[in-house]
Scaffold this active site. Structure first.
Site, short mmCIF file in Angstrom:
data_model
loop_
_atom_site.label_atom_id
_atom_site.label_comp_id
_atom_site.label_asym_id
_atom_site.label_seq_id
_atom_site.Cartn_x
_atom_site.Cartn_y
_atom_site.Cartn_z
CD GLU A 1 -3.03 -1.20 2.21
OE1 GLU A 1 -2.40 -1.44 3.38
OE2 GLU A 1 -4.05 -0.65 2.26
CD GLU B 1 -3.25 -6.04 3.63
OE1 GLU B 1 -3.30 -6.80 2.57
OE2 GLU B 1 -2.76 -4.97 3.65
C1 LIG Z 1 -3.14 -0.41 8.84
C2 LIG Z 1 -4.07 -1.38 8.34
C3 LIG Z 1 -3.59 -1.75 6.74
C4 LIG Z 1 -2.38 -2.73 6.76
C5 LIG Z 1 -2.41 -4.09 7.09
C6 LIG Z 1 -1.20 -4.89 7.02
O1 LIG Z 1 -0.14 -4.59 6.58
S1 LIG Z 1 -1.41 -6.36 7.61
C7 LIG Z 1 0.18 -7.08 7.52
C8 LIG Z 1 0.08 -7.75 6.54
N1 LIG Z 1 1.43 -8.44 5.92
C9 LIG Z 1 1.53 -9.70 6.13
O2 LIG Z 1 0.30 -10.33 6.43
C10 LIG Z 1 2.63 -10.48 5.85
C11 LIG Z 1 2.98 -11.37 7.06
N2 LIG Z 1 4.42 -12.01 6.93
C12 LIG Z 1 4.69 -12.98 6.17
O3 LIG Z 1 3.93 -13.25 5.40
C13 LIG Z 1 6.05 -13.52 6.54
O4 LIG Z 1 6.52 -13.33 7.74
C14 LIG Z 1 7.16 -13.07 5.43
C15 LIG Z 1 6.84 -13.35 3.95
C16 LIG Z 1 7.26 -11.36 5.61
C17 LIG Z 1 8.57 -13.31 5.96
O5 LIG Z 1 8.37 -14.80 5.79
P1 LIG Z 1 9.94 -15.54 6.81
O6 LIG Z 1 9.58 -17.09 6.65
O7 LIG Z 1 11.16 -15.15 5.89
O8 LIG Z 1 9.95 -15.03 8.10
P2 LIG Z 1 8.83 -15.30 9.19
O9 LIG Z 1 7.44 -15.60 8.58
O10 LIG Z 1 9.15 -16.24 10.25
O11 LIG Z 1 8.88 -13.89 9.96
C18 LIG Z 1 9.96 -13.32 10.80
C19 LIG Z 1 9.61 -12.60 11.96
O12 LIG Z 1 8.88 -11.43 11.47
C20 LIG Z 1 7.63 -11.53 12.34
N3 LIG Z 1 6.60 -10.80 11.13
C21 LIG Z 1 6.52 -11.03 9.72
N4 LIG Z 1 5.65 -10.22 9.41
C22 LIG Z 1 5.24 -9.27 10.49
C23 LIG Z 1 4.40 -8.24 10.53
N5 LIG Z 1 3.77 -7.71 9.42
N6 LIG Z 1 4.24 -7.87 11.82
C24 LIG Z 1 4.78 -8.02 12.50
N7 LIG Z 1 5.66 -9.07 12.96
C25 LIG Z 1 5.86 -10.04 11.50
C26 LIG Z 1 7.36 -13.08 12.62
O13 LIG Z 1 6.50 -12.96 13.44
C27 LIG Z 1 8.67 -13.44 12.63
O14 LIG Z 1 8.97 -13.04 14.11
P3 LIG Z 1 9.66 -13.86 15.07
O15 LIG Z 1 9.11 -15.16 15.02
O16 LIG Z 1 10.97 -14.02 14.43
O17 LIG Z 1 9.64 -13.10 16.34
#
Ligand SMILES: CCC/C=C/C(=O)SCCNC(=O)CCNC(=O)[C@H](O)C(C)(C)COP(=O)([O-])OP(=O)([O-])OC[C@H]1O[C@@H](n2cnc3c(N)ncnc32)[C@H](O)[C@@H]1OP(=O)([O-])[O-]
Length: 725
Positions: free
Chosen positions: A104, A124
């Site tokens: 975004e 999301e």
């Molecule tokens: C304002 C409203 C509008 C916006 C809404 C949004 O954006 S909603 C968001 C939309 N975005 C998503 O849904 C994306 C969600 N994330 C993912 O899909 C995957 O984490 C990845 C592809 C970014 C990385 O995969 P990878 O296998 O390389 O690594 P991994 O998965 O093991 O993560 C490493 C560490 O980072 C942590 N962490 C990760 N993301 C977030 C986060 N957003 N936040 C906080 N923490 C996060 C994860 O918990 C872990 O912590 P730990 O255990 O080390 O303490």
């Protein structure tokens, strides 16, 4: 510093700096406001590039901030508005990931350059919410409604080349996206920006939009039964068609708040973090994931090329691990080879479309009949059918052929790992790797530690799971492990419901409306009824070994339902025979239709056994089946087979079609309230003392007695995962 700024000639490069994934937490948002402010005012700056540190643009909003006051400070949508309105061109340099709020933010920039390895998306919906920083309004204006709906409602990660084709990014580069973005920024200095401000664009479409959106609603309702977020995403996109941008954003905000009130986002976000926690395994000895080094798996072998073996071979090859695939005879080998090669061709095609050479991503597979060729592999996964003697024979052979430090894994869905390990010369290097079918698609991997499995073996298997892209959970060794063990009482209740007056389709409908991907009877038909029948026959529960005079509906003094046995005795094994709990169009058919034969059979059965008909309603069906499932989960925790309730939920969410928006069976029990679950089970058990699986587990009783604390506090009561069986 949550964001830094440097100057390259007249281009200010602002870098988000919030490891590990540059989530846009409150500190980052404040820093972005500050750095943008400075760059905008600086007369020496003519253009701005935005990127993320450590090769990651941003994973979006900080999920941990939802529901806290931190989310209320400076909003991401306000920042996006400021960036978009900037008089100086802003270029997003996307490396690694631009997800959710990250994309975004990039959409608010005037241009987007991505490196070829990067992925973008609005996932999301997968955590129960919708893009609420203008994403549902800007993306449709950029790529049109159908494409935007596909991206937003499915939440998938889109490879850079596809993002280029869709028009989400302007340029894809092989080298540094930051360098390319700086070059582009310099080129566009002074050019008009109006057409680059997505919020000002009009949505163009020849489609009859209302009809198209209504059809999408209907399809989505069926596809994501019960999940609220996909529906909210569609409504937000509808607003982008009907309303001016700023009102569309208001609608987005309202939808976000109403979603939050459903409780689904909290459950899905719990599921998200639980998956990550599962990788941080613990062992009764006190060892943890960080204290043990996994060994490198450079080469692997798979024994058996049935459905499971084929999927495992594909997974290994996709993870760039060369595989030797073994079968027992030339015919099976040829069949397996054909199937694997055709799946690999499909993978290669996908890679080509993404701009990669398949050779650089898919490792080779060598097919052979000769066990002798396994002498140098680092790890073997045996994937033959579930037969202890056959598995032991294979492990004896592996023991004599494989190098002494090779790890030996067995893909079993419930056999005793210790017994298999006992025939080898290295029980400490034997471990269970329970894949789910099809293994190249299903996300779950249950890693089963035996009594003698070493910490290095555990670390290696857990790491392999990660490399294969699986959600990997470490569990203890007991019959059927975690997931399948919990199915026992669940399926038992489903059968009792039929005896008492329900039909397969009534029970399945109730469970599918609850959110399960498939009700218990459709699931059994798919898996094959003969599998359970064989196992019950071996245990003497049915067939010739049942002692004479045993009542038809009792075994060892407890209630028993022979319904599935009777079906098998009539040759009804499920989909494979075209008949089971349902009828199918042909053997191997997939479309389940209620079968009048089954109805008649059940009616006669109830009459023969003089069972009083008291068919349960939907709520009662769900309660009995789901509470039975969760109760077994509590026992598994008591027995030290799972380390924590979160692990159980991860298993159910990823391997058993449990609706993620309900968090998992343990989360659901906690959500409903443990005292309620306890009281319902207690009441049932008091009235049905011959159904011991419904006796409330001791741990449930203990937790209910203190009012049912939040799930993260259960660990204190559970203790170390010491196998007590
Ligand atoms: C304002 C409203 C509008 C916006 C809404 C949004 O954006 S909603 C968001 C939309 N975005 C998503 O849904 C994306 C969600 N994330 C993912 O899909 C995957 O984490 C990845 C592809 C970014 C990385 O995969 P990878 O296998 O390389 O690594 P991994 O998965 O093991 O993560 C490493 C560490 O980072 C942590 N962490 C990760 N993301 C977030 C986060 N957003 N936040 C906080 N923490 C996060 C994860 O918990 C872990 O912590 P730990 O255990 O080390 O303490």
């Amino acid at each position: 510093m949550a964001a830094t700024r440097r100057l390259v000639n007249t281009v200010a490069v602002i870098t988000i700096n919030h490891p590990p994934v540059n989530a846009l937490s409150s500190s980052v948002r404040h820093a972005l406001v500050e750095e943008f402010g400075k760059a905008s005012k600086d007369p020496t700056v003519e253009a701005i590039v935005l990127n993320g540190s450590n090769g990651k643009f941003s994973a979006g909003a900080d999920i941990r901030e939802f529901g806290t006051s931190a989310i209320k400070t400076v909003s991401l949508e306000d920042i996006n508005g400021t960036i978009e309105a900037s008089q100086k061109p802003v270029v997003a340099a996307i490396e690694g990931i631009a997800l959710g709020g990250g994309l975004e933010l990039a959409l608010a920039c005037h241009y987007r350059v991505a490196d070829i390895q990067s992925r973008v998306g609005l996932p999301e919906v997968l955590i129960g919410i919708l893009p609420a920083a203008g994403g549902t309004q800007r993306l449709p204006r950029l790529i049109g409604i159908p494409a935007a709906l596909d991206v937003i409602v499915r939440g998938r990660h889109i490879p850079a080349t596809e993002a280029l084709n869709l028009g989400i990014v302007d340029e894809v580069v092989q080298g540094s996206a930051v360098d390319a973005a700086i070059q582009l920024a310099q080129k566009v200095i002074g050019l008009p920006l109006n057409k680059r401000r997505l919020s000002t664009l009009r949505i163009s479409s020849n489609l009859n939009m209302e009809d198209f959106l209504d059809t999408t609603v209907e399809k989505t309702k069926k596809q994501f039964r019960g999940a609220q977020a996909p529906m909210a995403c569609i409504e937000a996109v509808r607003a982008s068609v009907l309303l001016p941008y700023h009102r569309g954003v208001e609608k987005e905000r309202q939808l976000f708040l109403s979603l939050w009130a459903t409780g689904q986002p909290q459950a899905q976000q719990y599921a998200f973090f639980s998956e990550r926690e599962a990788a941080k395994w613990s062992h009764p000895s006190g060892a943890r994931w960080y204290s043990e080094e996994p060994k490198l798996v450079r080469t692997a072998a798979v024994i058996g090329l049935g459905t499971m073996g084929r999927g495992i071979v594909i997974s290994l090859s996709k993870a760039n691990i060369p595989v030797i695939a073994i079968e027992q005879d030339a015919y099976q080998l040829e069949m397996g080879k054909k199937a694997v090669n055709s799946l690999l061709e499909r993978e290669a095609e996908k890679l080509k479309q993404q701009g990669f050479s398949p050779g650089s991503k898919l490792a080779s597979v060598h097919f052979t009949l000769a066990f002798g060729e396994l002498q140098d592999v680092d790890l073997v996964i045996e994937a033959v059918y579930e037969n202890m003697e056959l598995k032991k024979e294979i492990f004896r052979k592996l023991s004599s052929v494989c190098k002494s430090n090779a790890f030996l894994c067995t893909n079993t869905s419930g056999l005793n790992i210790d017994e298999i390990a006992s025939v080898t010369d290295r029980p400490n290097q034997v471990i269970g790797t329970h894949f789910f079918s099809p293994a190249n698609i299903m996300k779950l991997l249950e890693v089963v530690r035996g009594q003698q499995t070493s910490l290095t073996t555990i670390a290696t298997a857990m790491n392999l799971g990660k490399i294969l892209g699986k959600v990997t959970v470490l569990v203890g060794n007991c019959p059927l492990f975690v997931g399948n063990r919990m199915l026992g009482p669940y399926l038992e209740q489903a059968s009792y419901l039929l005896e008492e007056g329900c039909y397969p389709e009534t029970v399945d409908r109730a469970m599918e409306e609850f959110g399960f991907a498939m009700g218990p009877f459709r699931m059994m038909d798919l898996a094959g009824l003969d599998v359970g029948w064989r196992s019950r026959t071996e245990k003497g529960l049915t067939g010739a070994n049942v002692p004479q005079g045993t009542p038809a509906r009792k075994r060892l003094g407890n209630r028993y339902s022979p319904l599935a046995d009777l079906l098998c005795e009539s040759g009804r094994f499920g989909q494979k025979t075209g008949k089971g709990w349902y009828q199918y169009e042909k053997p191997g058919g997939r479309t389940a239709r209620p079968d009048p034969w089954v109805k008649d059979f059940l009616q006669k059965y109830r009459k023969t056994h003089q069972i009083k008909q008291q068919p349960s309603n939907q709520e009662q069906i769900v309660e009995r089946c789901v509470y039975a499932l969760a109760n077994e989960g509590f026992r598994i925790l008591e027995d030290g087979i799972a380390s924590c309730p979160e692990d159980i939920d991860v298993i159910y969410n990823n391997g058993y079609g449990w609706p993620k928006y309900r968090g998992g069976p343990m989360y659901y029990a906690s959500f409903v309230g443990l005292p309620k679950v306890f009281n319902t089970l207690e009441k049932y058990y008091k009235a049905n003392a011959d159904v011991p699986s419904m006796k409330p587990a001791f741990l449930l009783k203990k937790l209910a007695a203190v009012g049912g604390p939040p799930i993260k506090e259960w660990r204190l009561q559970v203790g170390k995962p010491v196998n007590k069986l």
